[in-house]
Design a protein around this motif. Sequence first.
Motif, PDB file in Angstrom:
ATOM      1  N   SER B  56       0.856  -1.187   0.000  1.00 22.25           N
ATOM      2  CA  SER B  56       0.000   0.000   0.000  1.00 22.25           C
ATOM      3  C   SER B  56       0.894   1.240   0.000  1.00 22.25           C
ATOM      4  CB  SER B  56      -0.866   0.002   1.252  1.00 22.25           C
ATOM      5  OG  SER B  56      -0.027   0.136   2.390  1.00 22.25           O
ATOM      6  N   ALA B  57       0.283   2.422  -0.099  1.00 20.41           N
ATOM      7  CA  ALA B  57       1.040   3.667   0.057  1.00 20.41           C
ATOM      8  C   ALA B  57       1.747   3.684   1.412  1.00 20.41           C
ATOM      9  CB  ALA B  57       0.103   4.871  -0.070  1.00 20.41           C
ATOM     10  N   PHE B  58       1.032   3.278   2.442  1.00 21.60           N
ATOM     11  CA  PHE B  58       1.594   3.209   3.798  1.00 21.60           C
ATOM     12  C   PHE B  58       2.793   2.262   3.838  1.00 21.60           C
ATOM     13  CE2 PHE B  58       1.495   1.668   8.232  1.00 21.60           C
ATOM     14  CZ  PHE B  58       1.319   2.841   8.961  1.00 21.60           C
ATOM     15  N   ASP B  59       2.663   1.101   3.199  1.00 21.85           N
ATOM     16  CA  ASP B  59       3.770   0.132   3.160  1.00 21.85           C
ATOM     17  C   ASP B  59       4.983   0.689   2.413  1.00 21.85           C
ATOM     18  OD1 ASP B  59       2.190  -1.813   4.433  1.00 21.85           O
ATOM     19  OD2 ASP B  59       1.455  -2.603   2.522  1.00 21.85           O
ATOM     20  N   GLY B  62       6.862   2.907   4.752  1.00 24.13           N
ATOM     21  CA  GLY B  62       7.590   2.113   5.747  1.00 24.13           C
ATOM     22  C   GLY B  62       8.811   1.428   5.145  1.00 24.13           C
ATOM     23  N   HIS B  63       8.676   0.975   3.920  1.00 25.10           N
ATOM     24  CA  HIS B  63       9.786   0.329   3.215  1.00 25.10           C
ATOM     25  C   HIS B  63      10.921   1.333   2.965  1.00 25.10           C
ATOM     26  CE1 HIS B  63      11.681  -2.194   0.067  1.00 25.10           C
ATOM     27  NE2 HIS B  63      11.695  -1.112  -0.682  1.00 25.10           N
ATOM     28  N   LEU B  64      10.584   2.546   2.588  1.00 21.56           N
ATOM     29  CA  LEU B  64      11.609   3.577   2.395  1.00 21.56           C
ATOM     30  C   LEU B  64      12.320   3.882   3.713  1.00 21.56           C
ATOM     31  CD1 LEU B  64       9.621   5.869  -0.054  1.00 21.56           C
ATOM     32  CD2 LEU B  64      11.785   4.726  -0.585  1.00 21.56           C
ATOM     33  N   ILE B  65      11.560   3.925   4.797  1.00 21.99           N
ATOM     34  CA  ILE B  65      12.161   4.178   6.117  1.00 21.99           C
ATOM     35  C   ILE B  65      13.129   3.058   6.481  1.00 21.99           C
ATOM     36  CG2 ILE B  65      11.603   4.207   8.591  1.00 21.99           C
ATOM     37  CD1 ILE B  65       9.016   5.780   7.768  1.00 21.99           C
ATOM     38  N   HIS B  66      12.719   1.824   6.250  1.00 22.13           N
ATOM     39  CA  HIS B  66      13.606   0.694   6.555  1.00 22.13           C
ATOM     40  C   HIS B  66      14.897   0.783   5.723  1.00 22.13           C
ATOM     41  CE1 HIS B  66      14.601  -3.189   8.212  1.00 22.13           C
ATOM     42  NE2 HIS B  66      14.812  -3.679   6.999  1.00 22.13           N
ATOM     43  N   GLY B  67      14.770   1.226   4.506  1.00 25.53           N
ATOM     44  CA  GLY B  67      15.951   1.410   3.657  1.00 25.53           C
ATOM     45  C   GLY B  67      16.899   2.463   4.223  1.00 25.53           C
ATOM     46  N   GLU B  68      16.333   3.529   4.785  1.00 28.73           N
ATOM     47  CA  GLU B  68      17.181   4.560   5.408  1.00 28.73           C
ATOM     48  C   GLU B  68      17.952   3.982   6.592  1.00 28.73           C
ATOM     49  OE1 GLU B  68      17.584   7.746   4.077  1.00 28.73           O
ATOM     50  OE2 GLU B  68      16.501   6.608   2.554  1.00 28.73           O
ATOM     51  N   ARG B  69      17.312   3.081   7.319  1.00 31.32           N
ATOM     52  CA  ARG B  69      17.954   2.530   8.513  1.00 31.32           C
ATOM     53  C   ARG B  69      18.994   1.464   8.189  1.00 31.32           C
ATOM     54  NH1 ARG B  69      12.795   2.883  11.480  1.00 31.32           N
ATOM     55  NH2 ARG B  69      13.047   4.694  12.849  1.00 31.32           N
ATOM     56  N   THR B  70      18.710   0.626   7.186  1.00 38.19           N
ATOM     57  CA  THR B  70      19.523  -0.591   7.034  1.00 38.19           C
ATOM     58  C   THR B  70      20.172  -0.763   5.667  1.00 38.19           C
ATOM     59  OG1 THR B  70      17.724  -1.977   6.179  1.00 38.19           O
ATOM     60  CG2 THR B  70      17.874  -1.757   8.571  1.00 38.19           C
ATOM     61  N   PHE B  88      27.267  -7.044   1.983  1.00 40.47           N
ATOM     62  CA  PHE B  88      26.168  -6.324   2.659  1.00 40.47           C
ATOM     63  C   PHE B  88      25.263  -7.309   3.381  1.00 40.47           C
ATOM     64  CE2 PHE B  88      26.165  -3.683  -1.518  1.00 40.47           C
ATOM     65  CZ  PHE B  88      27.330  -3.044  -1.166  1.00 40.47           C
ATOM     66  N   GLU B  89      24.605  -6.796   4.435  1.00 44.48           N
ATOM     67  CA  GLU B  89      23.502  -7.538   5.050  1.00 44.48           C
ATOM     68  C   GLU B  89      22.360  -7.630   4.040  1.00 44.48           C
ATOM     69  OE1 GLU B  89      22.984  -8.799   8.264  1.00 44.48           O
ATOM     70  OE2 GLU B  89      25.170  -8.534   8.440  1.00 44.48           O
ATOM     71  N   PRO B  90      21.690  -8.762   3.951  1.00 42.69           N
ATOM     72  CA  PRO B  90      20.496  -8.822   3.084  1.00 42.69           C
ATOM     73  C   PRO B  90      19.447  -7.817   3.558  1.00 42.69           C
ATOM     74  CG  PRO B  90      21.167 -11.029   3.754  1.00 42.69           C
ATOM     75  CD  PRO B  90      21.974 -10.058   4.575  1.00 42.69           C
ATOM     76  N   PHE B  91      18.681  -7.290   2.616  1.00 44.63           N
ATOM     77  CA  PHE B  91      17.643  -6.310   2.932  1.00 44.63           C
ATOM     78  C   PHE B  91      16.293  -7.022   3.015  1.00 44.63           C
ATOM     79  CE2 PHE B  91      14.517  -3.034   1.618  1.00 44.63           C
ATOM     80  CZ  PHE B  91      14.769  -2.103   2.601  1.00 44.63           C
ATOM     81  N   ASP B  92      15.549  -6.757   4.083  1.00 49.47           N
ATOM     82  CA  ASP B  92      14.233  -7.385   4.271  1.00 49.47           C
ATOM     83  C   ASP B  92      13.166  -6.475   3.673  1.00 49.47           C
ATOM     84  OD1 ASP B  92      11.849  -8.463   5.073  1.00 49.47           O
ATOM     85  OD2 ASP B  92      12.343  -8.503   7.212  1.00 49.47           O
ATOM     86  N   ARG B  93      12.598  -6.883   2.545  1.00 47.85           N
ATOM     87  CA  ARG B  93      11.634  -6.027   1.856  1.00 47.85           C
ATOM     88  C   ARG B  93      10.278  -5.970   2.549  1.00 47.85           C
ATOM     89  NH1 ARG B  93      12.078  -7.224  -4.490  1.00 47.85           N
ATOM     90  NH2 ARG B  93      10.837  -8.982  -3.780  1.00 47.85           N
ATOM     91  N   PHE B  94      10.082  -6.779   3.558  1.00 47.93           N
ATOM     92  CA  PHE B  94       8.802  -6.756   4.265  1.00 47.93           C
ATOM     93  C   PHE B  94       8.950  -6.365   5.739  1.00 47.93           C
ATOM     94  CE2 PHE B  94       8.040  -9.134   0.445  1.00 47.93           C
ATOM     95  CZ  PHE B  94       6.827  -8.619   0.012  1.00 47.93           C
ATOM     96  N   ALA B  95      10.123  -5.846   6.097  1.00 48.02           N
ATOM     97  CA  ALA B  95      10.381  -5.465   7.494  1.00 48.02           C
ATOM     98  C   ALA B  95       9.388  -4.425   7.990  1.00 48.02           C
ATOM     99  CB  ALA B  95      11.810  -4.941   7.628  1.00 48.02           C
ATOM    100  N   GLN B  96       8.891  -3.585   7.082  1.00 51.22           N
ATOM    101  CA  GLN B  96       8.004  -2.499   7.510  1.00 51.22           C
ATOM    102  C   GLN B  96       6.691  -3.006   8.084  1.00 51.22           C
ATOM    103  OE1 GLN B  96       8.877  -3.019   4.360  1.00 51.22           O
ATOM    104  NE2 GLN B  96       6.971  -3.504   3.289  1.00 51.22           N
ATOM    105  N   GLN B  97       6.328  -4.254   7.772  1.00 50.24           N
ATOM    106  CA  GLN B  97       5.069  -4.760   8.317  1.00 50.24           C
ATOM    107  C   GLN B  97       5.100  -4.739   9.842  1.00 50.24           C
ATOM    108  OE1 GLN B  97       4.540  -8.513   6.323  1.00 50.24           O
ATOM    109  NE2 GLN B  97       3.704  -7.556   4.477  1.00 50.24           N
ATOM    110  N   ALA B  98       6.226  -5.133  10.430  1.00 50.35           N
ATOM    111  CA  ALA B  98       6.362  -5.073  11.888  1.00 50.35           C
ATOM    112  C   ALA B  98       6.734  -3.663  12.342  1.00 50.35           C
ATOM    113  CB  ALA B  98       7.408  -6.080  12.355  1.00 50.35           C
ATOM    114  N   GLU B  99       7.638  -3.014  11.625  1.00 54.14           N
ATOM    115  CA  GLU B  99       8.155  -1.721  12.094  1.00 54.14           C
ATOM    116  C   GLU B  99       7.109  -0.612  12.065  1.00 54.14           C
ATOM    117  OE1 GLU B  99      11.676  -0.789   9.906  1.00 54.14           O
ATOM    118  OE2 GLU B  99      12.823  -2.424  10.807  1.00 54.14           O
ATOM    119  N   SER B 100       6.193  -0.680  11.105  1.00 53.62           N
ATOM    120  CA  SER B 100       5.188   0.380  10.981  1.00 53.62           C
ATOM    121  C   SER B 100       3.936   0.102  11.797  1.00 53.62           C
ATOM    122  CB  SER B 100       4.763   0.551   9.513  1.00 53.62           C
ATOM    123  OG  SER B 100       5.849   0.843   8.675  1.00 53.62           O
ATOM    124  N   ALA B 101       3.835  -1.084  12.364  1.00 56.31           N
ATOM    125  CA  ALA B 101       2.588  -1.473  13.042  1.00 56.31           C
ATOM    126  C   ALA B 101       2.226  -0.469  14.133  1.00 56.31           C
ATOM    127  CB  ALA B 101       2.736  -2.877  13.633  1.00 56.31           C
TER     128      ALA B 101
END
Lengths: 194, 194
Positions: B56-59, B62-70, B88-101
């Motif tokens: 979603s737009a919201f997701d 959140g995904h962009l934010i996770h990219g800034e962090r990791t 590099f550490e692998p990037f979790d493309r679905f990390a925002q599901q937990a981080e944005s909750a």
Amino acid sequence: MRRALGRTGAGALNPSAFDLADSILILERSPSTFRALLAGLPDAWIHRDEGPDTFSAFDNLGHLIHGERTDWIPRARIILEQGADRRFEPFDRFAQQAESAGKSLATLLDEFDALRGENLATLRSWDLGDRELALVGVHPAFGPVTLRQLLAAWVAHDLGHLAQTSRVMAKRHREDVGPWRAFLPILDRGPGSR
Amino acid sequence: MRRALGRTGAGALNPSAFDLADSILILERSPSTFRALLAGLPDAWIHRDEGPDTFSAFDNLGHLIHGERTDWIPRARIILEQGADRRFEPFDRFAQQAESAGKSLATLLDEFDALRGENLATLRSWDLGDRELALVGVHPAFGPVTLRQLLAAWVAHDLGHLAQTSRVMAKRHREDVGPWRAFLPILDRGPGSR
């Protein structure tokens, strides 16, 4: 967390249903979104396109301006008047090539902002209800369309051109990203999202 | 009308070539662009997606934010340090599901703005030249990549997610536009532009 969707029965059941107030929320912010994305950028970002008969960011903005002048609200007027001839004027998708010539990006951003503001003032002044939204006009290419369909298309058209603008800009880096290209499908999407 | 392109020899010859200053112009405006597009919108615009495992737009935010962090700056650091292990550490493309909750859209817009600002301050402080931009790290999926490729991918990734956000929002009106659907290809583009 989620608010109740829509103001109508249909909206409450189906969050994808057209909702005039929600549509205006998008239409009124498009000039600000394009300004945030484009204002002050050099030509290397603004004037690149995707090949012959495709739109640069600058072209997208000119195309939106032409739509404000000749497409959405003029066609809505034809529908609302319910005259003998309800056929719309055809829309020239390349009119901006002449209309934008010699203008700066800053001028186009201001024009879009002013024209959209005027058109939304007109739209709001009509205070449309379900009866008006169901009225029909005649599209020169595909025949009868309702005012509701016209307004939904106006919103989707804005968002389509925002996506198209983002895509043509992203493609500046199609080669520069190296192996990331496989992870960035936008770099290989074709034009056509007008 | 057109300014000379780029600051490097390559940039002057090829307007698609990577240019660090031009890239920063995009990276620094992305938080404002997403704010202009999304701030204050109801959930009917923000939380719709394109089906299972799509954003979603919201997701997207959140995904962009996770990219800034990791992702971008941490990976750039690994390249610049040129240590023994440059993977590099692998990037979790679905990390925002937990981080944005439980977070609001307004909170995410502020987070993205703050993190991007910090990361661009770091990027500028490095004062990168051609020597640094040619340094190499190791991507966990596709092997050796240069810092220049990483930074170009950061820019294209921002623009790709702006296009993806516009697309998922436009699709709210896929049915509502009636016969206009044939003229609005964005309504039938598939997901995958991550």
